[in-house]
Design an enzyme around this catalytic site. Structure first.
Site, short mmCIF file in Angstrom:
data_model
loop_
_atom_site.label_atom_id
_atom_site.label_comp_id
_atom_site.label_asym_id
_atom_site.label_seq_id
_atom_site.Cartn_x
_atom_site.Cartn_y
_atom_site.Cartn_z
N ASP A 184 -2.83 3.29 -12.75
CA ASP A 184 -2.60 3.76 -11.60
C ASP A 184 -2.16 5.13 -11.93
OD1 ASP A 184 -1.04 4.78 -9.43
OD2 ASP A 184 0.14 2.93 -8.86
N LYS A 209 0.05 10.39 -1.80
CA LYS A 209 0.79 11.26 -2.45
C LYS A 209 0.10 12.67 -3.00
CE LYS A 209 3.38 7.55 -2.21
NZ LYS A 209 3.53 6.29 -3.33
C1 LIG Z 1 3.17 5.12 -3.30
C2 LIG Z 1 2.59 4.52 -4.71
C3 LIG Z 1 1.59 3.38 -4.49
C4 LIG Z 1 1.01 2.88 -3.29
O1 LIG Z 1 0.76 3.79 -2.34
P1 LIG Z 1 0.60 3.72 -0.67
O2 LIG Z 1 -0.20 4.43 -0.03
O3 LIG Z 1 2.19 3.71 -0.40
O4 LIG Z 1 0.21 2.10 -0.42
C5 LIG Z 1 1.03 3.00 -5.88
N1 LIG Z 1 1.45 3.37 -6.93
C6 LIG Z 1 2.42 4.47 -6.98
C7 LIG Z 1 2.63 4.87 -8.35
C8 LIG Z 1 2.79 4.98 -5.75
O5 LIG Z 1 3.99 5.85 -6.09
#
Ligand SMILES: *Cc1c(COP(=O)(O)O)cnc(C)c1O
Length: 393
Positions: A184, A209
């Protein structure tokens, strides 16, 4: 100029994008359509069978989304990419596309809340067993991997304590049993680190994000080798977490400023963490860019920018930390991260409030821990804001 030499800022603006073929439009058009017409019936069959890349139906593929997918693939150094309606749609689809009943998944303990739910609670309901290992300790990962492990799943840096996972080392462990390493990369963005270059098989993003960067669109992505992404696309067709074309356009627009935003986030976080580290009311600052970070050496090796995410602990009580966050005037108290505005959360009272105090302690979340997503405001204004809020504690 050889394309490999093109720098990140140029890539963020242009990348693989071309002028629109029919009109010359500089900006990628929004193909706000769910379906595509054909002149020959036989061509529909070939497209449905995947023998051509013609568009048929937007849940499967859409021209605006495809432009975005090529762009992120380029930034991550991937052969292919698939976009989704949220980061969790990307993560759940990428994971589900790669496990069957009887398989095993290894993940690091520090995970985004819903990813933890998916791996720890939901996969076992489908006969997939899971093991959580210590985030900073590859030895524990090595010991817990099995011959039926199909996925090793990690986040780096982690939320909210900014621990790091050695991506190269984790890839070696995963590959020793033929498992995929999924990273991730939400906290870092492709301009902060490129996990595929370090041996990861798939990168996933909460594109909500940094990639979009403006707190106004939900989106997610997975990138990797062509066959791996094709498999994920087949699962996306079924689970249905496709991105809307208008949202694809918004993320494309966001990415054009990714390089200048990340530069500003990096500098803002460096300034703010330096200020906090020398403040007498602050116990500790967690930021991979600081010499004091226990894994700073690893950060230097695998990251090209340390990003805008950090956390710190106040001396004092849970109430003191609440008083601090409520006294901020420039920064906003709110969930989410990676956007132009500075956002703070107090995990103990907000994002991790469902955990018992005992479980919070285990994951290093103290009552006074505050997580900060540094925006692109002027760094001096942010320091002044934090200083006046600290004075009220
Ligand atoms: C926000 C986030 C997600 C999920 O993303 P969404 O668009 O809110 O579903 C996954 N991993 C991390 C590290 C995040 O900060």
């Amino acid at each position: 100029m050889p394309y490999e030499l093109v720098k990140d800022s140029t890539r963020s603006v242009h990348g693989t994008e071309e002028l629109d073929e029919s009109t010359g439009s500089v900006v990628a058009p929004i193909y706000q359509t769910v379906t595509f017409g054909f002149r020959k019936a036989e061509a529909v069959g070939r497209a449905v069978r995947g023998e051509t890349d013609a568009f048929v139906y937007t849940r499967w593929d859409n021209p605006t989304t495809r432009i975005l997918e090529k762009k992120l693939a380029d930034l991550e150094g991937a052969e292919a990419c698939a976009f989704f309606s949220s980061g969790m749609a990307a993560i759940s689809t990428a994971v589900m596309a790669n496990v069957q009943k009887g398989d095993h998944v290894v993940a690091t303990r520090d995970l985004y809340g819903e990813t933890y739910r998916l791996i720890h609670d939901i996969l076992p309901q489908f006969g997939v067993s899971t093991t959580l290992v210590d985030t900073e300790d590859l030895e524990s990962m090595k010991r817990r991997i099995r011959s039926n492990t199909k996925i090793v799943y990690v986040e780096t840096p982690t939320n909210p304590t900014l621990k790091l996972v050695d991506i190269r080392g984790a890839a070696k462990i995963a590959h020793s049993v033929g498992a995929l390493l999924i990273v991730d990369n939400t906290f870092s963005s492709p301009l902060g680190q490129r996990p595929l270059k370090l041996g990861a098989d798939l990168v996933v993003h909460g594109a909500t994000k940094y990639l979009n960067g403006h707190s106004d669109v939900m989106a997610g992505a997975a990138a990797g080798r062509k066959e791996a992404i094709q498999q994920i696309r087949r699962m996306r067709k079924v689970l249905g977490g496709t991105l809307d074309p208008h949202a694809a356009f918004m993320v494309l627009r966001g990415i054009k400023t990714l390089a200048i935003r990340m530069d500003k986030h990096n500098k803002g976080a460096a300034a703010l963490t330096a200020f906090l580290e020398s403040h007498k009311k602050v116990r500790v600052v967690n930021y991979p860019g600081l010499e004091s970070h226990p894994q700073h050496g690893l950060a230097k090796r695998q990251m090209s920018g340390y990003g805008g995410m950090f956390s710190f602990e106040l001396k004092g009580t849970m109430k003191d930390a609440m008083r601090f966050t409520e006294s901020l005037k420039v920064a906003t108290l709110g969930a989410s991260l990676g956007a132009v505005e500075t956002l703070v959360v107090q995990p103990a009272t907000m994002t991790h409030t469902q955990l018992t105090p005992e479980d919070r302690r285990k994951t290093g979340i103290s009552d006074t821990l505050i997580r900060v997503s540094v925006g692109i405001e002027d760094a001096e204004d942010l320091i002044d804001d934090f200083a006046q809020a600290l004075a009220k504690v």
